[in-house]
Design an enzyme around this catalytic site. Structure first.
Site, PDB file in Angstrom:
ATOM      1  CG  ASN A   1      -2.338   0.466   0.869  1.00  0.00           C
ATOM      2  OD1 ASN A   1      -2.507   1.287  -0.018  1.00  0.00           O
ATOM      3  ND2 ASN A   1      -3.326  -0.044   1.572  1.00  0.00           N
TER       4      ASN A   1
ATOM      5  CG  ASP B   1      -8.212  -0.851   1.514  1.00  0.00           C
ATOM      6  OD1 ASP B   1      -7.011  -1.193   1.542  1.00  0.00           O
ATOM      7  OD2 ASP B   1      -8.586   0.332   1.557  1.00  0.00           O
TER       8      ASP B   1
END
Length: 316
Positions: A167, A260
């Site tokens: 991320n 996510d």
């Protein structure tokens, strides 16, 4: 106790309406947004019990965040409340090609960035089956870096699996800084999520996606690895086998949070000891997320199964 515990900062997201720029709009939509809480919510909506740990200011904005996460069935009982610091914000402009998305962070000095690892209920973490962490957290400062290291240490001491999503956020730290922190982490985790761009920038891998995946597996033979593709879909390395899941045709409204959703879908299958099924869930969940405004995909397991009906995961 929850099956999965996530740890990280959640912000308030202020979004201009579709078709409006931040400079132009007179209205901003308020959403709750954070990679780790997104995953916890996604898992809860898929029937996997989850808990979320963070450090939040006890004011109306902080309570707004915690209440919204609780609404989805996530256990927020270990949130650390404080009177110090502030709630972080970010502003989002939903671009349409050729105009890119635009993000402006306003999170310096947030309550979470000042977290002391000693504040966390580590016994709670050690009772989970898996903890999920991201590379956003250590980018927020030395306290948060120590928090991630402590979380992995506590998980390992309790036999808890660790999931980690790179991320990478270029607005938070440089590639070199990210590499210095993330590389040592990879030998201590069980499941790794990264995009092909992150595989190149952060891990230094080159070639087509399958070549990247094989090289990553060679470097870290004990990892289960999910490599997501920019055009949609993902590859999975699991026990010496590569699985491929194609993406879906999209009419995207809001792509933020899709990664996510993919993590949540995959972990739902992984915790049922069926990672290939998790790959199918993850890609379907990510595709559905593109159709909702905000960070959350407002769907459940039946929605995923409906989408992937008559689909299957190829392997070779």
């Amino acid at each position: 106790m929850p099956d999965v515990v996530t740890i990280g900062e959640t912000l308030l997201r202020l979004t201009a309406p579709p078709g409006f720029g931040l400079e132009q709009t007179e209205v901003l939509r308020l959403e709750v947004a954070g990679a780790e809480s997104n995953v916890a919510i996604g898992l809860s909506r898929l029937g996997i019990s989850s808990g979320w740990i963070s450090r939040i200011v006890n004011n109306p904005l902080g309570r707004r965040i915690v209440n919204k996460i609780r609404e989805h069935g996530v256990d927020v009982s270990r949130v650390i409340w404080t009177s110090e610091g502030r709630v972080g914000l970010y502003y989002l402009e939903l671009g349409r090609s050729p105009r890119p998305y635009q993000v402006i962070y306003d999170r310096a000095g947030s309550a979470f960035s000042q977290i002391d690892p000693e504040e966390v209920d580590w016994d709670y973490v050690r009772q989970a089956r898996l903890i999920h962490l991201t590379g956003i957290t250590p980018a927020l400062g030395p306290n948060c870096h120590r928090l991630i290291c402590r979380a992995i240490e506590e998980a390992k001491s309790g036999g808890v699996k660790v999931s980690f999503d790179i991320n990478y956020r270029a607005k938070l730290w440089s590639v070199d800084s990210a590499r210095q922190v993330i590389w040592p982490i990879l030998s201590s985790i069980d499941v790794l999520f990264c995009t092909t761009r992150e595989a190149n920038q952060i891990l230094g891998l080159e070639g087509d996606p399958e070549t990247m995946l094989r090289e990553a597996a060679h470097r870290y033979p004990n990892l289960t690895i999910v490599l997501t593709l920019e055009e949609g879909g993902a590859l999975l390395w699991y026990k010496g086998q590569i699985y491929v899941q194609s993406g879906y045709p999209l009419e995207p409204i809001d792509r933020v949070g899709a990664g996510d959703a993919l993590v949540a879908g995959f972990l739902a299958g992984f915790l049922q000891e069926n990672p290939p099924q998790g790959l199918a869930y993850g890609v379907a969940y990510a595709a559905l997320k593109h159709t909702f405004i905000g960070d959350i995909a407002w769907c459940d397991l039946s929605d995923l199964e409906q989408l992937i009906k008559n689909q299957f995961t190829n392997w070779r």
